[in-house]
Design a protein around this motif. Structure first.
Motif, PDB file in Angstrom:
ATOM      1  N   PHE A 159       0.881  -1.173   0.000  1.00  0.00           N
ATOM      2  CA  PHE A 159       0.000   0.000   0.000  1.00  0.00           C
ATOM      3  C   PHE A 159       0.911   1.213   0.000  1.00  0.00           C
ATOM      4  O   PHE A 159       1.634   1.456   0.967  1.00  0.00           O
ATOM      5  CB  PHE A 159      -0.890  -0.005   1.245  1.00  0.00           C
ATOM      6  CG  PHE A 159      -1.892   1.117   1.263  1.00  0.00           C
ATOM      7  CD1 PHE A 159      -3.155   0.932   0.730  1.00  0.00           C
ATOM      8  CD2 PHE A 159      -1.566   2.345   1.809  1.00  0.00           C
ATOM      9  CE1 PHE A 159      -4.078   1.967   0.740  1.00  0.00           C
ATOM     10  CE2 PHE A 159      -2.486   3.384   1.818  1.00  0.00           C
ATOM     11  CZ  PHE A 159      -3.742   3.191   1.289  1.00  0.00           C
ATOM     12  N   ILE A 160       0.905   1.961  -1.105  1.00  0.00           N
ATOM     13  CA  ILE A 160       1.783   3.119  -1.270  1.00  0.00           C
ATOM     14  C   ILE A 160       0.934   4.374  -1.101  1.00  0.00           C
ATOM     15  O   ILE A 160       0.005   4.612  -1.867  1.00  0.00           O
ATOM     16  CB  ILE A 160       2.464   3.093  -2.655  1.00  0.00           C
ATOM     17  CG1 ILE A 160       3.246   1.793  -2.823  1.00  0.00           C
ATOM     18  CG2 ILE A 160       3.360   4.314  -2.834  1.00  0.00           C
ATOM     19  CD1 ILE A 160       3.688   1.507  -4.238  1.00  0.00           C
ATOM     20  N   ASP A 161       1.253   5.171  -0.082  1.00  0.00           N
ATOM     21  CA  ASP A 161       0.487   6.364   0.271  1.00  0.00           C
ATOM     22  C   ASP A 161       1.382   7.577   0.036  1.00  0.00           C
ATOM     23  O   ASP A 161       2.400   7.734   0.710  1.00  0.00           O
ATOM     24  CB  ASP A 161       0.068   6.269   1.737  1.00  0.00           C
ATOM     25  CG  ASP A 161      -0.903   7.348   2.163  1.00  0.00           C
ATOM     26  OD1 ASP A 161      -1.097   8.337   1.426  1.00  0.00           O
ATOM     27  OD2 ASP A 161      -1.471   7.196   3.251  1.00  0.00           O
ATOM     28  N   VAL A 162       1.023   8.423  -0.938  1.00  0.00           N
ATOM     29  CA  VAL A 162       1.854   9.560  -1.331  1.00  0.00           C
ATOM     30  C   VAL A 162       1.098  10.856  -1.054  1.00  0.00           C
ATOM     31  O   VAL A 162      -0.056  11.006  -1.465  1.00  0.00           O
ATOM     32  CB  VAL A 162       2.212   9.485  -2.838  1.00  0.00           C
ATOM     33  CG1 VAL A 162       3.040  10.679  -3.258  1.00  0.00           C
ATOM     34  CG2 VAL A 162       2.924   8.181  -3.151  1.00  0.00           C
ATOM     35  N   THR A 163       1.750  11.782  -0.367  1.00  0.00           N
ATOM     36  CA  THR A 163       1.193  13.109  -0.138  1.00  0.00           C
ATOM     37  C   THR A 163       2.034  14.101  -0.926  1.00  0.00           C
ATOM     38  O   THR A 163       3.265  14.072  -0.847  1.00  0.00           O
ATOM     39  CB  THR A 163       1.231  13.471   1.362  1.00  0.00           C
ATOM     40  OG1 THR A 163       0.514  12.473   2.094  1.00  0.00           O
ATOM     41  CG2 THR A 163       0.599  14.828   1.610  1.00  0.00           C
TER      42      THR A 163
ATOM     43  N   LYS B  53      -0.299  12.398 -12.850  1.00  0.00           N
ATOM     44  CA  LYS B  53      -0.679  11.538 -11.735  1.00  0.00           C
ATOM     45  C   LYS B  53      -0.848  10.101 -12.199  1.00  0.00           C
ATOM     46  O   LYS B  53      -0.413   9.160 -11.518  1.00  0.00           O
ATOM     47  CB  LYS B  53      -1.953  12.064 -11.066  1.00  0.00           C
ATOM     48  CG  LYS B  53      -1.701  13.370 -10.312  1.00  0.00           C
ATOM     49  CD  LYS B  53      -2.927  13.856  -9.587  1.00  0.00           C
ATOM     50  CE  LYS B  53      -3.785  14.679 -10.490  1.00  0.00           C
ATOM     51  NZ  LYS B  53      -4.887  15.363  -9.801  1.00  0.00           N
TER      52      LYS B  53
ATOM     53  N   ARG C  67      -1.584  -1.270  -4.178  1.00  0.00           N
ATOM     54  CA  ARG C  67      -2.525  -0.152  -3.999  1.00  0.00           C
ATOM     55  C   ARG C  67      -1.720   1.136  -3.921  1.00  0.00           C
ATOM     56  O   ARG C  67      -0.700   1.203  -3.239  1.00  0.00           O
ATOM     57  CB  ARG C  67      -3.330  -0.300  -2.707  1.00  0.00           C
ATOM     58  CG  ARG C  67      -4.018  -1.648  -2.523  1.00  0.00           C
ATOM     59  CD  ARG C  67      -5.120  -1.829  -3.575  1.00  0.00           C
ATOM     60  NE  ARG C  67      -5.954  -2.980  -3.276  1.00  0.00           N
ATOM     61  CZ  ARG C  67      -5.851  -4.159  -3.859  1.00  0.00           C
ATOM     62  NH1 ARG C  67      -4.924  -4.378  -4.764  1.00  0.00           N
ATOM     63  NH2 ARG C  67      -6.678  -5.141  -3.556  1.00  0.00           N
ATOM     64  N   VAL C  68      -2.178   2.179  -4.624  1.00  0.00           N
ATOM     65  CA  VAL C  68      -1.527   3.487  -4.582  1.00  0.00           C
ATOM     66  C   VAL C  68      -2.590   4.531  -4.282  1.00  0.00           C
ATOM     67  O   VAL C  68      -3.638   4.562  -4.929  1.00  0.00           O
ATOM     68  CB  VAL C  68      -0.822   3.825  -5.924  1.00  0.00           C
ATOM     69  CG1 VAL C  68      -0.176   5.204  -5.860  1.00  0.00           C
ATOM     70  CG2 VAL C  68       0.204   2.763  -6.286  1.00  0.00           C
ATOM     71  N   VAL C  69      -2.315   5.382  -3.282  1.00  0.00           N
ATOM     72  CA  VAL C  69      -3.220   6.477  -2.933  1.00  0.00           C
ATOM     73  C   VAL C  69      -2.445   7.781  -3.053  1.00  0.00           C
ATOM     74  O   VAL C  69      -1.349   7.909  -2.503  1.00  0.00           O
ATOM     75  CB  VAL C  69      -3.753   6.326  -1.493  1.00  0.00           C
ATOM     76  CG1 VAL C  69      -4.553   7.552  -1.085  1.00  0.00           C
ATOM     77  CG2 VAL C  69      -4.595   5.079  -1.356  1.00  0.00           C
ATOM     78  N   LEU C  70      -2.995   8.740  -3.781  1.00  0.00           N
ATOM     79  CA  LEU C  70      -2.403  10.075  -3.868  1.00  0.00           C
ATOM     80  C   LEU C  70      -3.248  11.030  -3.038  1.00  0.00           C
ATOM     81  O   LEU C  70      -4.462  11.088  -3.204  1.00  0.00           O
ATOM     82  CB  LEU C  70      -2.371  10.568  -5.319  1.00  0.00           C
ATOM     83  CG  LEU C  70      -1.568   9.756  -6.323  1.00  0.00           C
ATOM     84  CD1 LEU C  70      -1.610  10.428  -7.687  1.00  0.00           C
ATOM     85  CD2 LEU C  70      -0.148   9.555  -5.858  1.00  0.00           C
ATOM     86  N   ARG C  71      -2.584  11.756  -2.163  1.00  0.00           N
ATOM     87  CA  ARG C  71      -3.257  12.777  -1.357  1.00  0.00           C
ATOM     88  C   ARG C  71      -2.685  14.122  -1.780  1.00  0.00           C
ATOM     89  O   ARG C  71      -1.480  14.346  -1.673  1.00  0.00           O
ATOM     90  CB  ARG C  71      -3.005  12.540   0.126  1.00  0.00           C
ATOM     91  CG  ARG C  71      -3.504  11.210   0.603  1.00  0.00           C
ATOM     92  CD  ARG C  71      -3.125  10.978   2.060  1.00  0.00           C
ATOM     93  NE  ARG C  71      -3.290   9.594   2.441  1.00  0.00           N
ATOM     94  CZ  ARG C  71      -4.449   9.048   2.810  1.00  0.00           C
ATOM     95  NH1 ARG C  71      -5.538   9.795   2.838  1.00  0.00           N
ATOM     96  NH2 ARG C  71      -4.513   7.780   3.145  1.00  0.00           N
TER      97      ARG C  71
END
Length: 64
Positions: free
Chosen positions: A3-7, A17, A40-44
Motif C-alpha cells: 500500500f503506497i500512500d503519497v502526499t 498523476k 494499492r496506490v493512494v495520492l493525497r
C-alpha cells in the motif's frame, strides 16, 4: 499487498498523476516481487497554503 500512500502539493495534471501511479506500481512489482493486482496506490493532494518548507508556506495565505 503493498500500500503506497503519497502526499504531495496539488497542481499536477491527470496525465502526470496517472504516470506516477503506474511508475509506483511498477516499482513495487519490480523491487518487491508483488503481484501487480495486489498493489494499492493512494495520492493525497494538499493545497500549497497547507504545505510549508522551513516555516514558509509554498503558497502565501495572504497575497502580497
Amino acid at each position: 499487498m503493498p500500500f503506497i500512500d503519497v502526499t504531495m502539493i496539488e497542481g499536477r495534471t491527470p496525465a502526470q498523476k496517472d504516470a506516477f501511479i503506474k511508475a509506483m506500481t511498477e516499482a513495487a512489482v519490480t523491487t518487491l516481487g508483488a503481484p501487480r493486482e495486489t498493489v494499492r496506490v493512494v495520492l493525497r493532494e494538499v493545497p500549497g497554503e497547507h504545505w510549508a518548507v522551513g516555516g514558509v508556506p509554498k503558497k502565501p495565505l495572504v497575497p502580497g
